[in-house]
Design a protein around this motif. Structure first.
Motif, PDB file in Angstrom:
ATOM      1  N   UNK A 148       0.879  -1.522  -0.035  1.00  0.00           N
ATOM      2  CA  UNK A 148      -0.038  -0.095   0.179  1.00  0.00           C
ATOM      3  C   UNK A 148       0.898   1.179  -0.081  1.00  0.00           C
ATOM      4  N   UNK A 149       0.876   1.968  -1.087  1.00  0.00           N
ATOM      5  CA  UNK A 149       1.709   3.093  -1.283  1.00  0.00           C
ATOM      6  C   UNK A 149       1.463   4.456  -0.144  1.00  0.00           C
ATOM      7  N   UNK A 150       0.297   4.444   0.106  1.00  0.00           N
ATOM      8  CA  UNK A 150      -0.160   5.418   1.217  1.00  0.00           C
ATOM      9  C   UNK A 150       0.357   5.084   2.417  1.00  0.00           C
ATOM     10  N   UNK A 151       0.325   3.810   2.894  1.00  0.00           N
ATOM     11  CA  UNK A 151       0.992   3.420   4.117  1.00  0.00           C
ATOM     12  C   UNK A 151       2.280   3.631   4.213  1.00  0.00           C
ATOM     13  N   UNK A 152       3.190   3.426   3.106  1.00  0.00           N
ATOM     14  CA  UNK A 152       4.527   3.457   2.944  1.00  0.00           C
ATOM     15  C   UNK A 152       4.941   5.080   3.428  1.00  0.00           C
ATOM     16  N   UNK A 153       4.068   6.226   2.997  1.00  0.00           N
ATOM     17  CA  UNK A 153       4.138   7.499   2.985  1.00  0.00           C
ATOM     18  C   UNK A 153       4.127   8.064   4.399  1.00  0.00           C
ATOM     19  N   UNK A 154       3.568   7.253   5.476  1.00  0.00           N
ATOM     20  CA  UNK A 154       3.416   7.652   6.602  1.00  0.00           C
ATOM     21  C   UNK A 154       4.403   7.840   7.603  1.00  0.00           C
ATOM     22  N   UNK A 155       5.655   7.029   7.034  1.00  0.00           N
ATOM     23  CA  UNK A 155       6.753   6.992   7.885  1.00  0.00           C
ATOM     24  C   UNK A 155       7.886   7.764   7.658  1.00  0.00           C
ATOM     25  N   UNK A 156       8.864   8.047   8.470  1.00  0.00           N
ATOM     26  CA  UNK A 156      10.092   9.003   8.384  1.00  0.00           C
ATOM     27  C   UNK A 156      11.003   8.558   7.061  1.00  0.00           C
ATOM     28  N   UNK A 278      -3.983  -4.272   0.926  1.00  0.00           N
ATOM     29  CA  UNK A 278      -3.967  -4.045  -0.509  1.00  0.00           C
ATOM     30  C   UNK A 278      -5.095  -5.481  -0.804  1.00  0.00           C
ATOM     31  N   UNK A 279      -6.638  -5.121  -0.873  1.00  0.00           N
ATOM     32  CA  UNK A 279      -7.367  -6.389  -1.183  1.00  0.00           C
ATOM     33  C   UNK A 279      -7.372  -7.061  -2.131  1.00  0.00           C
ATOM     34  N   UNK A 280      -6.743  -8.310  -2.053  1.00  0.00           N
ATOM     35  CA  UNK A 280      -6.299  -9.337  -3.218  1.00  0.00           C
ATOM     36  C   UNK A 280      -7.910  -9.531  -3.920  1.00  0.00           C
ATOM     37  N   UNK A 281      -8.874  -9.927  -3.029  1.00  0.00           N
ATOM     38  CA  UNK A 281     -10.231 -10.400  -3.641  1.00  0.00           C
ATOM     39  C   UNK A 281     -10.900  -9.197  -4.438  1.00  0.00           C
ATOM     40  N   UNK A 282     -10.304  -8.065  -4.234  1.00  0.00           N
ATOM     41  CA  UNK A 282     -10.801  -6.815  -5.120  1.00  0.00           C
ATOM     42  C   UNK A 282     -10.233  -6.928  -6.536  1.00  0.00           C
ATOM     43  N   UNK A 283      -8.830  -7.149  -6.707  1.00  0.00           N
ATOM     44  CA  UNK A 283      -8.437  -7.683  -7.831  1.00  0.00           C
ATOM     45  C   UNK A 283      -8.920  -9.024  -8.530  1.00  0.00           C
ATOM     46  N   UNK A 297     -11.664   3.493   1.658  1.00  0.00           N
ATOM     47  CA  UNK A 297     -10.562   3.548   2.515  1.00  0.00           C
ATOM     48  C   UNK A 297      -9.240   3.526   1.422  1.00  0.00           C
ATOM     49  N   UNK A 298      -8.216   4.118   2.107  1.00  0.00           N
ATOM     50  CA  UNK A 298      -6.954   4.377   1.130  1.00  0.00           C
ATOM     51  C   UNK A 298      -6.629   3.007   0.266  1.00  0.00           C
ATOM     52  N   UNK A 299      -6.865   1.782   0.920  1.00  0.00           N
ATOM     53  CA  UNK A 299      -6.643   0.462   0.085  1.00  0.00           C
ATOM     54  C   UNK A 299      -7.259   0.325  -1.147  1.00  0.00           C
TER      55      UNK A 299
END
Length: 359
Positions: A148-156, A278-283, A297-299
């Motif tokens: 999840x790209x948005x999750x990555x952006x939350x960190x220092x 990142x919901x696999x079931x969605x894909x 939601x962000x995912x």
């Protein structure tokens, strides 16, 4: 090259997003990389073998809250003894032992699937432990893969510097004409709404059931919820209490041919989750050309389904209206561009991280 993998219950044929991720990722890896995949023995039901994968089946406790910790500890000891080139850990909880692996000179890759401490099922002390695990996981891993790209952006910036975004992938749809699993569950082609996932509170099945009845679609359609119950018996009882007729069908866990039947013949797919990595079931639903509704939601926003496809998480009134509107439209199969979610390409990206660490 040898890689030791843990943080998954294992594969093939096991329920869970991490399990499906691993089942698609590792068999697609270059054949010059060999894997020791540590599985939780009590969950193993399939004896399928892969040419570059050695399964290490470890007896585990089934006590809620200790299952993953115990398995990760034993897997870490196994990795220390066997000295692989890389240890690949899936998710933050199992990565609590990353500091010990680093102490013994191991190269560690973490795949961050989701912020587990956001899930409602955990108590406050358990959430604090998971936050501590996240700290150790991010600090002591040599490389971090975020789905999840948005999750990555939350960190220092220090964490982001050793991180990369590699999304989940999707396999081609299974073309099946069999409908025996539908018939077993009293479902008819194009006459049911589908949702797939483990029966846990973060999946929002309570919102979905309330919306289904609110919409009045139960007079003509059924709602098929596909997933097994493990530790969340109380949540399943809560869901059962919402069901007032035979229009809501719990099929239990399904995969392979049986799951393909359900995807292929559904009228609409709904993902009502409160939390996802990142919901696999969605894909998967998209690969079958299904119309989708998803919680905002962000995912789920990582794939643009269009403005009308989203509803506020937990808002069953809005979902009911959107379900009615979607069902009343003439059915047409949707063609989605899923080219960037190719598992072979994803596997090559992960393999390049392994090679970088080894060199």
């Amino acid at each position: 090259m040898k890689v030791c993998v843990f943080g998954t219950r294992g594969f093939p044929g096991m329920q869970g997003g991490v399990e499906k991720h691993c089942e698609s990722l590792y068999p697609n890896m270059p054949q010059d990389i060999c894997f020791d995949v540590c599985r939780r023995k009590s969950f193993v039901t399939d004896s399928k073998k892969y040419p570059n994968i050695n399964f290490v089946d470890i007896k585990n406790t089934e006590k809620r809250g200790l299952e993953a910790t115990f398995h990760s500890f034993i897997s870490s000891i196994y990795a220390i003894k066997t000295k692989p080139d890389v240890v690949h850990i899936h998710n933050i909880g199992p990565a609590m032992f990353a500091p010990i692996l680093k102490l013994f000179g191991q190269k560690v890759v973490l795949t961050y699937h989701s912020a587990n401490y956001e899930h409602k099922k955990w108590s406050k002390p358990e959430k604090l432990v998971l936050k501590m695990c996240e700290h150790f996981a991010l600090k002591y891993s040599d490389r971090v893969i975020f789905v999840n790209k948005e999750q990555m952006g939350k960190y220092p910036s220090k964490i982001i510097a050793k991180s990369c975004y590699i999304p989940n992938g999707v396999n081609p749809p299974t073309d099946t004409e069999d409908t025996s699993f539908l018939e077993e569950n009293h479902l008819q082609k194009q006459k049911y709404i589908l949702s797939v996932g483990r029966i846990t509170p973060e999946k929002g099945f309570d919102t979905l059931i309330k919306a289904f009845y609110k919409s009045g679609l139960n007079n003509e359609y059924k709602l098929a919820i596909v997933g097994g119950v493990e530790f969340e018996d109380s949540y399943k009882k809560e869901l059962d209490s919402l069901v007032t007729d035979d229009s809501v069908v719990f099929t239990g866990f399904a995969d392979g041919e049986r799951l393909a039947q359900l995807y292929k013949n559904a009228r609409l797919y709904v993902l009502a989750s409160n939390n996802e990595g990142f919901p696999l079931v969605m894909l998967e639903a998209m690969s079958y050309g299904l119309n989708l509704l998803a919680s905002d939601i962000s995912a789920t926003r990582m794939i643009d389904l269009g403005k009308g496809a989203y509803f506020p998480a937990g808002d069953y009134n809005t979902l009911a209206e959107k379900m009615k509107k979607a069902i009343n439209l003439d059915y047409t199969e949707v063609k989605y561009d899923l080219s960037q979610y190719n598992w072979k390409s994803i596997a090559n990206k992960v393999a390049s991280i392994y090679r970088e660490l080894k060199n």
